[in-house]
Design an enzyme around this catalytic site. Structure first.
Site, PDB file in Angstrom:
ATOM      1  N   CYS A   2       0.829  -1.203   0.000  1.00 60.03           N
ATOM      2  CA  CYS A   2       0.000   0.000   0.000  1.00 60.03           C
ATOM      3  C   CYS A   2       0.863   1.253   0.000  1.00 60.03           C
ATOM      4  CB  CYS A   2      -0.952   0.048   1.189  1.00 60.03           C
ATOM      5  SG  CYS A   2      -2.027  -1.376   1.366  1.00 60.03           S
ATOM      6  N   ARG A  27       5.420  -0.520  -4.447  1.00 60.79           N
ATOM      7  CA  ARG A  27       5.067  -1.157  -3.173  1.00 60.79           C
ATOM      8  C   ARG A  27       4.078  -2.293  -3.368  1.00 60.79           C
ATOM      9  NH1 ARG A  27       6.555   2.347   1.101  1.00 60.79           N
ATOM     10  NH2 ARG A  27       5.028   1.436   2.509  1.00 60.79           N
ATOM     11  N   TRP A  75      -3.089  -2.833  -1.368  1.00 65.59           N
ATOM     12  CA  TRP A  75      -2.771  -4.255  -1.508  1.00 65.59           C
ATOM     13  C   TRP A  75      -3.715  -5.002  -0.585  1.00 65.59           C
ATOM     14  CZ3 TRP A  75      -0.867  -8.465   1.310  1.00 65.59           C
ATOM     15  CH2 TRP A  75      -0.288  -9.496   0.554  1.00 65.59           C
ATOM     16  N   ASN A 103      -2.979   2.333   5.458  1.00 66.96           N
ATOM     17  CA  ASN A 103      -2.075   1.199   5.270  1.00 66.96           C
ATOM     18  C   ASN A 103      -2.032   0.406   6.565  1.00 66.96           C
ATOM     19  OD1 ASN A 103      -1.485   2.384   2.853  1.00 66.96           O
ATOM     20  ND2 ASN A 103       0.597   2.985   3.379  1.00 66.96           N
ATOM     21  N   GLY A 104      -1.972  -0.922   6.476  1.00 65.87           N
ATOM     22  CA  GLY A 104      -1.820  -1.726   7.671  1.00 65.87           C
ATOM     23  C   GLY A 104      -3.022  -2.613   7.944  1.00 65.87           C
ATOM     24  N   GLU A 490      18.088 -18.102  -3.349  1.00 59.60           N
ATOM     25  CA  GLU A 490      17.766 -16.774  -3.860  1.00 59.60           C
ATOM     26  C   GLU A 490      17.443 -16.826  -5.353  1.00 59.60           C
ATOM     27  OE1 GLU A 490      17.327 -12.563  -4.055  1.00 59.60           O
ATOM     28  OE2 GLU A 490      17.038 -14.092  -2.520  1.00 59.60           O
ATOM     29  N   LYS A 494      13.889 -15.624  -7.069  1.00 64.45           N
ATOM     30  CA  LYS A 494      13.779 -14.632  -8.142  1.00 64.45           C
ATOM     31  C   LYS A 494      12.975 -15.180  -9.311  1.00 64.45           C
ATOM     32  CE  LYS A 494      15.602 -11.296  -6.212  1.00 64.45           C
ATOM     33  NZ  LYS A 494      14.934 -11.842  -5.030  1.00 64.45           N
ATOM     34  N   GLU A 497       9.135 -15.539  -8.373  1.00 62.80           N
ATOM     35  CA  GLU A 497       8.329 -14.357  -8.074  1.00 62.80           C
ATOM     36  C   GLU A 497       8.072 -13.469  -9.284  1.00 62.80           C
ATOM     37  OE1 GLU A 497      10.043 -11.918  -5.003  1.00 62.80           O
ATOM     38  OE2 GLU A 497      12.052 -12.037  -5.833  1.00 62.80           O
ATOM     39  N   HIS A 513      17.822 -37.648  -1.592  1.00 62.14           N
ATOM     40  CA  HIS A 513      16.865 -37.764  -0.491  1.00 62.14           C
ATOM     41  C   HIS A 513      15.477 -37.244  -0.881  1.00 62.14           C
ATOM     42  CE1 HIS A 513      19.987 -39.005   2.315  1.00 62.14           C
ATOM     43  NE2 HIS A 513      20.752 -38.077   1.766  1.00 62.14           N
ATOM     44  N   LYS A 612       6.299  -4.727  -2.397  1.00 64.08           N
ATOM     45  CA  LYS A 612       7.691  -4.435  -2.099  1.00 64.08           C
ATOM     46  C   LYS A 612       7.930  -4.307  -0.604  1.00 64.08           C
ATOM     47  CE  LYS A 612      11.965  -3.399  -3.078  1.00 64.08           C
ATOM     48  NZ  LYS A 612      12.856  -4.457  -3.572  1.00 64.08           N
TER      49      LYS A 612
END
Length: 617
Positions: A2, A27, A75, A103-104, A490, A494, A497, A513, A612
């Site tokens: 947001c 964001r 968001w 926001n929140g 990582e 990437k 996402e 395994h 973000k």
């Protein structure tokens, strides 16, 4: 997650609000809106489920103008992405008209909603935001002005929030409040502003005032005032932001992720500036108390989320091998929900790009409580000097990555790794496990690191060719061993996402395994092959993949003697970079994800369902 922009100005502030929303798109959001006061001092709002550009076109068609307004990118948390749930929220009855953005997450919204329903309020959305809007409205109806109403409402709210709210009956004011979510004041010549971060206001001002948790602020055309949670009025310092409009513009690049990937040699050099020119490493890089703290440190606890967690995993290898201090790495969002055993003289390290990551801040607070009385010290490594995480830590190291707009972190990760290696050397030196010769060797490697990174980025044309082979893939497996296993993690993050290809990462020794069952001719396997002590072990693991018809894509150091063959694709990096090798091997994985996403036509900088800045739990 947001974004908020709000303004009280002498000119039409609608273009500024739209420009601010565009700066906050990074964001993450699924709806957007602008609330404003008309010339007749009536509350009005425009909302959209499309991008900010569509909202702008919608507003331009109506030729809207205003001098007071709030704007938002949402968001979704409570309630699906839908116009009824989009901000701003409006409460309009009994002679009081409010417009609010938020926001929140408000944790006690159900309890307050029940009270408001009994008081006769109706709800048109599923959001906790509408609950907050009606609550403030109720206080205004009781006779309070907007500033006092927000202050009183803030005492009722539990959770994380940043808000901006305006009232038709007080047409020259906007009130904001924050608790756990970022909000700042922009001080301008043509008005005053509120925003989630400085980038939203760069077209108008670089003078900012950072609000503290519990602050309630009122802005008008030529003044503002701040009230703390205890009711007292305070003045806070005005800072001049170092950000420039150029820093948040794309320039000649197609996407922010591409721009930020290629900025890495420069920002790593900036982060290491105080080290690269020095003859020796100093604990003063982390604060005036760092020397005493590090001497007494017996254990290290690192708390982080997402990409920062992967950086922490690399740091564990570095610190334990070079400084000989035991390290525990915890996912911040999980750490405070289990019973952990605190150890005396622990250095608690938190990592965050924004310094506003809700899970990491909460984990830091929990760690302080758990380690109370055990001589623990906190250190934050962060990219934002005035962030909540930095303010709550005793020691600090500021990375100099500059603003990172793309949701998929690139330069924040490599600057964190650079900072963590510097920390490793400082700890090792203080603990007596770093000789003068080794210190000089490592400092020389750090000085050379930006140039080595630039050389790796020159491999882009070869990686673009590889990306073409990933366009139609649905799954991918990433392998690494030792200190490069977190880099494989990582790389998988990437790819998943921004391309939406399902990707997993494993320590290569774990193939037998379970993961080997996934391997066939349709499963590309990406391997990190540095010329370190585990290279022969890794080669055996890669043979296991080929024996099952797996297609191998290997990023190898030049001297590993891994040759291309049928089903084996190899891109050679420069010579092995020792302990700094993980940083160099990160870059081609970023480029592979980026160019695969471009080839698949996904929204690289704003991948679906992601944000973000994760400012809610």
């Amino acid at each position: 997650m947001c974004g908020i922009v709000a303004a009280v100005g002498s000119n039409n502030i609608i273009p500024l609000l739209i420009d601010g929303l565009k700066k906050l798109e990074y964001r993450g959001y699924d709806s957007t809106g602008v609330g404003y006061l008309t010339a007749n001092h009536e509350v009005a709002a425009e909302r959209s489920l499309e991008r900010v550009a569509q909202l702008e076109a919608q507003i331009n068609t109506k030729q809207l103008a205003a001098q007071v307004g709030v704007a938002h990118t949402r968001w979704a948390t409570h309630g699906a992405p839908a116009l009824r749930n989009a901000h701003p929220m409006v409460s309009n009855s009994k002679g009081v008209s409010l417009c609010l953005v938020h926001n929140g997450i408000i944790e006690n919204h159900d309890e307050i909603r029940t009270e408001l329903l009994e008081a006769g309020y109706t709800f048109t959305s599923e959001t906790d935001t509408e609950v907050m809007t009606h609550l403030i409205h109720q206080y205004c109806v009781s006779g309070l002005d907007l500033y006092e109403a927000v202050y009183q409402a803030s005492k009722r709210l539990k959770g994380l929030y940043a808000i901006a709210v305006m009232r038709a009956e007080e047409p020259h004011h906007i009130v904001g409040a924050r608790h756990g979510a970022p909000l700042l004041i922009g001080v301008g010549e043509r008005g005053n502003y509120l925003a989630s971060d400085t980038s939203a206001l760069l077209s108008e001002t670089r003078q900012v005032v950072y609000l503290e948790d519990g602050d309630v602020v009122e802005i008008c055309l030529d003044a503002y005032r701040i009230r703390t949670a205890d009711g007292s009025f305070v003045e806070r310092d005005v800072h001049e932001s170092e950000l420039s409009a150029d820093a948040v513009s794309l320039g000649l690049y197609s996407h922010y992720m591409q721009k930020e990937t290629f900025e890495q040699p420069e920002v790593v050099a900036n982060t290491l500036q105080m080290v690269s020119g020095a003859q020796s490493i100093s604990p003063l890089l982390f604060g005036t108390q760092a020397d005493d703290v590090f001497r007494n440190t017996q254990n290290i606890l690192i708390l982080a989320c997402g990409t920062s967690y992967h950086a922490a995993m690399v740091a564990r290898y570095w610190i334990e091998e070079v400084a000989h201090i035991p390290v525990n790495v915890e996912i911040a969002s999980e750490y405070r929900y289990r019973t952990s055993v605190p150890l005396p003289n622990t250095l608690i390290i938190t990592l965050s790009q924004s310094g506003e990551t809700a899970d990491t801040i909460a984990a830091l607070q929990h760690a302080k409580n758990v380690h109370n009385g055990l001589a623990a010290t906190t250190l934050s490594i962060c990219n934002v000097p005035e962030s909540a995480l930095i303010r709550q830590s005793q020691l600090r190291f500021l990375t100099r990555a500059g603003p990172e707009i793309g949701v998929a972190s690139t330069k924040a990760f490599t600057t964190q790794l650079s900072a963590l290696f510097v920390l490793t050397l400082v700890l090792a030196k203080i603990k007596g496990s770093l000789s003068v010769a080794k210190e000089e060797e490592y400092l020389n490697q750090l000085r050379h690191l930006p140039a080595a990174m630039a050389q790796v980025l020159l491999l882009e044309p070869q990686i673009i060719e590889w990306a073409k082979s990933f366009v139609d893939k649905q799954h991918a497996l990433f392998l690494g061993r030792g200190i490069h296993w977190p880099i494989a993690m990582e790389g998988a993050l990437k790819l998943k996402e921004i391309t939406y290809i399902h990707a997993e990462s494993y320590a290569a020794g774990e193939l037998k395994h379970g993961p080997l069952a996934l391997v066939d001719e349709r499963m590309p396997v990406i391997a990190i092959a540095p010329n370190d002590t585990l290279i022969e072990k890794l080669k055996s693991n890669l043979q296991e993949v080929r024996a099952r018809s797996g297609e191998l894509y290997i990023f190898a150091d030049r001297d590993t003697f891994i040759e291309p063959a049928e089903g084996v694709h190899v891109i050679n990096l420069p010579d092995h970079a020792g302990f700094l090798s993980p940083i160099l091997h990160t870059l081609p994985l970023q480029l592979l994800a980026y160019h695969t996403a471009v080839a698949r036509g996904t929204d690289v900088d704003k991948p679906r369902n992601l944000a973000k800045s994760v400012t809610v739990e």
